[in-house]
Design a protein around this motif. Structure first.
Motif, PDB file in Angstrom:
ATOM      1  N   GLU A   1       0.837  -1.212   0.000  1.00 11.61           N
ATOM      2  CA  GLU A   1       0.000   0.000   0.000  1.00 11.61           C
ATOM      3  C   GLU A   1       0.865   1.252   0.000  1.00 11.61           C
ATOM      4  N   ASP A   2       2.008   1.212   0.699  1.00  7.15           N
ATOM      5  CA  ASP A   2       2.943   2.343   0.689  1.00  7.15           C
ATOM      6  C   ASP A   2       3.459   2.590  -0.727  1.00  7.15           C
TER       7      ASP A   2
ATOM      8  N   SER B   1       0.736   4.054  -2.910  1.00  2.64           N
ATOM      9  CA  SER B   1       0.517   5.453  -2.545  1.00  2.64           C
ATOM     10  C   SER B   1       1.584   6.352  -3.153  1.00  2.64           C
TER      11      SER B   1
END
Length: 108
Positions: free
Chosen positions: A62-63, A66
């Protein structure tokens, strides 16, 4: 799921134009911001894969996603700040790439 709103990109561009101006130096900073954001993608990917044995896995998928989104947004804001329509410019580029890749044969 929220989709890209070109009005939101235009609002970000307008805010930056009002706050920082639009001279060549400022536009250069906008372009350099892309490099900064790409570096953050690289750092997140390295952290996700655990490539640094001293640190291990420090980021999530998810990092990484993003950070990739930050790159895309920064590019679209740059397009808008230079007077282009991000939806039209990016859409046109996607169409060209779709056509190019449709002509390729994929080895099975």
């Amino acid at each position: 799921m929220t989709e890209i709103r070109t009005e939101g990109i235009a609002a970000l561009a307008a805010f930056l134009n009002a706050a920082n101006g639009t001279d060549q130096s400022e536009m250069t900073m906008q372009m350099l911001k892309l490099t900064e954001e790409a570096g953050e993608v690289a750092g997140a990917w390295i952290g996700y894969t655990g490539q640094n044995p001293r640190k291990g896995q420090t980021h999530t998928l998810e990092d990484v996603l993003s950070e990739l989104a930050d790159v895309a947004i920064t590019a679209m804001v740059g397009i808008a700040r230079l007077g282009g329509d991000p939806g039209v410019v990016v859409g046109g580029k996607v169409a060209v790439m779709e056509e190019r890749y449709a002509q390729l044969e994929v080895a099975e």
